[in-house]
Design an enzyme around this catalytic site. Structure first.
Site, PDB file in Angstrom:
ATOM      1  N   HIS A   4       0.843  -1.204   0.000  1.00 22.23           N
ATOM      2  CA  HIS A   4       0.000   0.000   0.000  1.00 22.23           C
ATOM      3  C   HIS A   4       0.876   1.250   0.000  1.00 22.23           C
ATOM      4  CE1 HIS A   4      -4.149  -1.644   1.418  1.00 22.23           C
ATOM      5  NE2 HIS A   4      -3.589  -2.398   0.497  1.00 22.23           N
ATOM      6  N   TYR A  63      -9.264   4.981   7.719  1.00 22.72           N
ATOM      7  CA  TYR A  63      -9.454   5.288   9.142  1.00 22.72           C
ATOM      8  C   TYR A  63     -10.510   6.387   9.214  1.00 22.72           C
ATOM      9  CZ  TYR A  63      -5.041   2.890  10.295  1.00 22.72           C
ATOM     10  OH  TYR A  63      -4.040   1.963  10.464  1.00 22.72           O
ATOM     11  N   PRO A  71      -4.532  -0.573  18.745  1.00 20.74           N
ATOM     12  CA  PRO A  71      -4.266  -0.986  17.362  1.00 20.74           C
ATOM     13  C   PRO A  71      -4.383   0.125  16.311  1.00 20.74           C
ATOM     14  CG  PRO A  71      -6.414  -1.771  18.093  1.00 20.74           C
ATOM     15  CD  PRO A  71      -5.774  -1.132  19.280  1.00 20.74           C
ATOM     16  N   LYS A 119       0.802  -0.917  15.156  1.00 20.66           N
ATOM     17  CA  LYS A 119       2.218  -1.054  15.529  1.00 20.66           C
ATOM     18  C   LYS A 119       2.542  -2.328  16.316  1.00 20.66           C
ATOM     19  CE  LYS A 119       3.803   2.595  13.657  1.00 20.66           C
ATOM     20  NZ  LYS A 119       4.070   2.208  12.278  1.00 20.66           N
ATOM     21  N   TYR A 123       3.861   6.152  10.480  1.00 18.84           N
ATOM     22  CA  TYR A 123       3.038   5.017  10.041  1.00 18.84           C
ATOM     23  C   TYR A 123       3.898   3.958   9.331  1.00 18.84           C
ATOM     24  CZ  TYR A 123      -1.183   2.544   8.707  1.00 18.84           C
ATOM     25  OH  TYR A 123      -2.162   1.579   8.583  1.00 18.84           O
TER      26      TYR A 123
END
Ligand code: APR
Ligand code: PHB
Length: 391
Positions: free
Chosen positions: A72, A201, A293, A297, A385
């Site tokens: 991604h 998200y 979550p 990580k 990220y």
């Protein structure tokens, strides 16, 4: 029996460490309390940083991941139904993440153990640690009604948050830091095609939602719920309806519903135990730290610990250099606290806090607004990220 490293726990941390040690001719045994089907059936997060992907390759366990993992280049943030893309690749100068289920990683690593002819000892009950402050620690356990003892040089505590290893560090030495969030995630896995090419998200007045996937035909979705949520009150239809509302935008129409293959509630906490080493015991992964979550990580931090521990054990056995082992806790914790900060920040940014004041809500909105409008802020999100560099 005698071995060099006794590893407690056959989650991703224990299996990865065992495999790497085996490839370096360091003898190890893995003791796991549950059976193999249970360990391979646990459904968990699935976003891998490049550093984790590299370590899985180093462990020669990456063939399925290379075939089935999805690279991604970005993630999406949905704010009250409007989507905003965070271009990870562009903002970080080329870094991406790999979406590949942790369940698959566990299966892949177990398969490498089958090939090595060095299986994991499943159903190892009542594991107890002894003499960890000496050079010859011992581990005792029961299997099939018989007691066994393993004498070793080191113990790797890879037995997760509820394991015995962390509890074997004496109270005055072990310091713990914890934050429990007033909400949880209700997650489902479904045989439905992804509604988006990238993970979404979503922040919504009714609560957070997350859209993720395992393949081109399997979706993984979550909604914020109460920590004591009763799954009986959440038939599939109600979950899909809630997802449609919270994800919003074009997701609402594109979301294909279907029966859930798995449904569970994940509590949310941030937790760190220090030090991660006591005598000859080294904690790795969830045994030492838990992240909520939201930043994905958990597994990546576990892999990072394993990498540092593996390098330190190799330095000890190859060069009689115990410096890296002495620095283990310190080396890991520096990066762990940064990932803790990021996971807490993403959680705070996107969830509804039941006790939030009008002031808190405006601050949260301002933070989101700033993030979406600022390249600097998006770069900060992106570089955390994809995974911060190792020092
Ligand atoms: N004796 C032997 N094994 C034990 C004991 C015990 N007393 N207690 C726990 N275990 C086993 C568990 O059954 C489990 O299989 O240790 C293993 C720990 O695995 P995980 O909980 O998966 O922890 P870890 O390998 O550190 O993986 C971290 O997994 O939980 C996710 O979000 C987390 O992604 C992160 C990753
Ligand atoms: C998942 O795919 O299960 C997933 C993705 C992103 C997260 C957490 C979980 O932040």
């Amino acid at each position: 029996m005698r071995t060099q490293v006794a590893i407690i726990g056959a989650g991703p941390s224990g299996l990865l460490l065992s495999r790497l040690l085996h490839l370096s001719d360091i003898d190890a045994i893995v003791l796991e309390r549950r059976d193999r089907a249970y360990v391979e059936g646990r459904i968990r997060a699935g976003v891998l940083e490049q550093g984790t992907v590299d370590l899985i390759h180093q462990a020669q366990a990456g063939a399925n991941m290379d075939r089935n993992g999805l690279v991604h280049d970005g993630i999406e943030l949905s704010v009250d139904g409007t989507r905003h893309r965070i271009d990870l690749r562009e903002l970080t100068g080329g870094s991406t993440v790999m979406v590949y289920g942790q369940t698959e990683i566990t299966k892949d690593l177990n398969r490498t153990h089958d090939e090595m002819g060095r299986g994991v000892v499943f159903d190892a009950l009542d594991v107890s640690l002894h003499d960890i402050e000496t050079d010859t620690p011992r581990v005792r356990y029961h299997k099939d009604g018989q007691q066994h003892e393993v004498v070793c040089d080191f113990i790797a505590g890879c037995d997760g948050f509820h394991g015995v290893c962390r509890k074997s560090i004496p109270d005055p030495i072990l310091k713990t830091y914890e934050k429990v969030y007033p909400f949880a995630w209700l997650g489902i896995l479904a045989n439905t095609p992804p509604v988006s090419d990238e993970i979404v998200y979503a922040r919504h007045d009714r609560g957070f939602a997350l859209f993720s996937m395992r393949s081109k035909t399997v979706s993984r979705l979550y909604i914020q719920c109460r920590p004591d949520e009763d799954l009986e009150e959440w038939p599939d239809d109600r979950i899909w309806e809630e997802l449609q509302i919270r994800l919003g935008g074009d997701c609402t129409n594109r979301l294909e519903t279907g029966p859930s293959l798995e449904k569970s509630v994940t509590p949310m906490r941030s937790f760190v135990a220090e030090p991660m080493r006591h005598g000859r015991l080294f904690l790795a992964g969830d045994a030492a730290h838990i992240v909520p979550p939201t930043g994905a990580k958990g597994l990546n931090l576990a892999a990072a610990d394993v990498r540092v521990l593996y390098d330190a054990l190799t330095a000890f056995y190859r060069s009689a250099d115990s410096g890296p082992l002495d620095r283990y806790s310190q080396s890991c914790l520096k990066r762990i606290w940064k990932a803790q900060r990021f996971s807490w920040w993403m959680t705070s940014l996107l969830h509804n806090f039941p006790d939030a004041s009008a002031f808190d809500l405006n601050i949260q909105r301002a933070e989101l607004d700033y993030l979406i409008g600022s390249r600097a802020a998006k770069t900060t999100l992106a570089e955390n990220y994809v995974g911060l560099p190792f020092e």
